[in-house]
Design an enzyme around this catalytic site. Structure first.
Site, PDB file in Angstrom:
ATOM      1  CD  GLU A 166      -2.958  -1.063   2.247  1.00 18.41           C
ATOM      2  OE1 GLU A 166      -2.774  -0.327   3.235  1.00 18.41           O
ATOM      3  OE2 GLU A 166      -3.987  -1.716   2.097  1.00 18.41           O
ATOM      4  CD  GLU A 351      -3.729  -6.173   4.159  1.00 19.48           C
ATOM      5  OE1 GLU A 351      -4.561  -5.376   4.628  1.00 19.48           O
ATOM      6  OE2 GLU A 351      -2.501  -5.946   4.147  1.00 19.48           O
TER       7      GLU A 351
HETATM    8  O1  LIG Z   1      -6.861  -1.862   8.726  1.00 20.11           O
HETATM    9  C1  LIG Z   1      -6.706  -3.226   8.506  1.00 20.11           C
HETATM   10  C2  LIG Z   1      -5.487  -3.481   7.620  1.00 20.11           C
HETATM   11  C3  LIG Z   1      -4.156  -3.151   8.298  1.00 20.11           C
HETATM   12  O2  LIG Z   1      -4.043  -3.828   9.540  1.00 20.11           O
HETATM   13  C4  LIG Z   1      -3.031  -3.588   7.340  1.00 20.11           C
HETATM   14  O3  LIG Z   1      -1.737  -3.474   7.926  1.00 20.11           O
HETATM   15  C5  LIG Z   1      -3.063  -2.721   6.084  1.00 20.11           C
HETATM   16  O4  LIG Z   1      -2.368  -3.353   5.012  1.00 20.11           O
HETATM   17  C6  LIG Z   1      -4.473  -2.370   5.687  1.00 20.11           C
HETATM   18  N1  LIG Z   1      -4.855  -1.639   4.639  1.00 20.11           N
HETATM   19  C7  LIG Z   1      -6.190  -1.457   4.714  1.00 20.11           C
HETATM   20  C8  LIG Z   1      -7.007  -0.667   3.742  1.00 20.11           C
HETATM   21  C9  LIG Z   1      -6.440   0.748   3.589  1.00 20.11           C
HETATM   22  C10 LIG Z   1      -6.335   1.428   4.895  1.00 20.11           C
HETATM   23  C11 LIG Z   1      -5.090   1.455   5.518  1.00 20.11           C
HETATM   24  C12 LIG Z   1      -4.949   2.114   6.735  1.00 20.11           C
HETATM   25  C13 LIG Z   1      -6.038   2.756   7.315  1.00 20.11           C
HETATM   26  C14 LIG Z   1      -7.280   2.703   6.680  1.00 20.11           C
HETATM   27  C15 LIG Z   1      -7.427   2.027   5.476  1.00 20.11           C
HETATM   28  C16 LIG Z   1      -6.648  -2.094   5.826  1.00 20.11           C
HETATM   29  N2  LIG Z   1      -5.569  -2.669   6.399  1.00 20.11           N
END
Ligand SMILES: OC[C@@H]1[C@@H](O)[C@H](O)[C@@H](O)c2[nH]c(CCc3ccccc3)c[n+]21
Length: 445
Positions: A166, A351
């Site tokens: 990301e 993910e």
């Molecule tokens: O928020 C759940 C997970 C994180 O724990 C992972 O490390 C990360 O790769 C991840 N990306 C996303 C979607 C984008 C996002 C990132 C951070 C905060 C909000 C949205 C959700 N998540």
């Protein structure tokens, strides 16, 4: 009730990231990362929590791999803590850090679980941050040196490599909005950091090709499918802008050798139109074998002249998870169709998952809501394959409850419950649900 059966080789996995689960933040020679520094800074994280211990995976990895095998995972996506390998980011190697990953990978292979390695999931060595971090173009070179070492050590036994997790999030939340490490609020910096991350990605891909390794290498992009609130010309335009800004910013340079038009317009409007050498895009667009996407929810947008880019978000009408994200499984189907149509590249869902406020009742976690979330999204993955998308695999986020960045331990995404007081792991009902999906290689329609 029809059974929706996936292709034979479809890869069922689960995902984690080093800073979120390992702990041992300064053990066995590991160097400090920007997330150690950020989380140790009061006021950045929920209740000033941090990843010093996290799920203590550094010491409990054998038990954790046993649990992966019990669930029947075919693959496990995890990230390498760069400062555990090179405490200063480059130069001096930390043998004990390398040995930890060697033992983890050996244990996975012993259990016939394919390792899928993310080289960078946000925990940059602080020593490099002290030299400008991602604002310093040299960091891209240092990343490719680190990647090259990892390929040399594990390239013959690890079949799936993801360069960055990301880049939009680490560039924007880290450099523009300051919600993530290194906590900078510098919009121009976000564009410079994002570009240097893409350069790092491209240099690492070139190193992988030069090494002649037989596996696959790609990148993981966070995506949120965009829908206009109404079909008005203005809202359609707003949706197009948000899709380019939110989803394509880090994809187009790789596949089209240029940023989306909206990005250039922002750079020009702010007189930030850096002169990125055209040769950068030759490196950035080095061919990759797959695209990883992280999908959680959608974005509904409308035109709003007072908002950033003239785009405002509109909240969705459906159920929301503990993160406040609308549950919208059709968005996964739509984004898979859109991306495969536009880039014609194999895709992994690296993910997908949901946070819910799980409770333990007589030793069980009855997370029906998470089971429903996973079921509905896995069904959409099936329909995307049925409709022609070359979708290779699905990694649930997350294998276990872990440190959810600025939310600390207050948000639980795992299919395995972690009691942080005792470090006890308990398979949630969703873990047994996922075990059945894997056994049957499919889901009830
Ligand atoms: O928020 C759940 C997970 C994180 O724990 C992972 O490390 C990360 O790769 C991840 N990306 C996303 C979607 C984008 C996002 C990132 C951070 C905060 C909000 C949205 C959700 N998540």
């Amino acid at each position: 009730m029809a059974k929706l059966v996936f292709p034979k080789e479809f890869l069922w996995g689960a995902a984690t990231a080093s800073y979120q689960i390992e702990g041992a933040w300064n053990e066995d020679g590991k160097g400090e990362s920007i997330w150690d520094r950020f989380a140790h800074t009061p006021g950045t994280i929920y209740e000033n929590q941090n990843g010093d211990i996290a799920c203590d995976h550094y010491h409990r990895y054998e038990e954790d791999v046993e649990l992966m095998a019990e669930i029947g995972l075919k693959a496990y996506r995890f990230s390498i803590s760069w400062p555990r390998i090179f405490p200063e980011g480059r130069g001096k190697l930390n043998p004990k850090g390398v040995y930890f990953y060697e033992k983890l990978i050996d244990k996975l292979l012993e259990k016939n679980i394919k390792p899928a390695i993310t080289l960078y999931h946000w925990d940059l060595p602080q020593a490099l941050e002290d030299k400008g971090g991602w604002l310093n173009r040299d960091t891209a070179k240092y990343f490719s040196e680190y990647a090259n070492f990892m390929f040399y050590k594990f390239g013959d036994v690890v079949p799936i490599w993801i360069t960055l997790n990301e880049p939009f999030v680490s560039a924007f939340l880290g450099y523009a909005w300051g919600w993530h490490a290194p906590g900078k609020k510098d919009m121009k910096g976000a564009f410079v950091a994002g570009h240097n991350m893409l350069l790092a990605h491209g240099l690492a891909v070139q190193a992988y090709r030069d090494g002649g390794y037989k596996g696959n290498i790609g990148i993981t992009i966070n995506v949120a499918t965009v829908y206009p609130e109404t079909n008005s010309e203005e809202d359609l335009k707003a949706a197009e802008k948000q899709d380019a800004f939110g989803n394509r910013w880090f994809i187009d340079p790789i596949f089209k050798r240029k940023y989306p038009e909206i990005i250039w317009r922002i750079l020009e409007e702010n007189n930030w139109s850096f002169v990125f050498p055209a040769s950068d895009f030759d490196i950035i667009s080095s061919p990759i074998d797959f695209m990883g996407i992280n999908y959680y929810t959608r974005n509904i947008v409308a035109y709003d002249k007072n908002s950033h880019l003239g785009v405002k978000r509109v909240e969705g009408p459906n159920e929301h998870t503990d993160m406040g994200w609308e549950v919208y499984p059709d968005g996964l189907y739509d984004i898979l169709i859109q991306l495969y149509r536009d880039y014609k590249i194999p895709i992994y869902i690296t993910e997908n998952g949901a946070a819910y406020n799980d409770t333990v009742e007589d030793g069980r976690i009855r997370d029906i809501n998470r089971i429903n979330y996973l079921k509905e999204h896995i069904k959409r993955a099936y329909f995307a394959i049925r409709d022609g998308v070359d979708l290779r695999g699905y990694f649930v986020w997350s294998l276990m409850d872990n440190f959810e960045w600025a939310h600390g331990y207050s948000k639980r995404f795992g299919i395995i419950y972690v009691d942080y007081n005792t470090q006890k792991r308990i398979l949630k009902d969703s873990a047994y649900f996922y075990k059945k999906i894997i056994e049957e290689n499919g889901v009830d329609g």
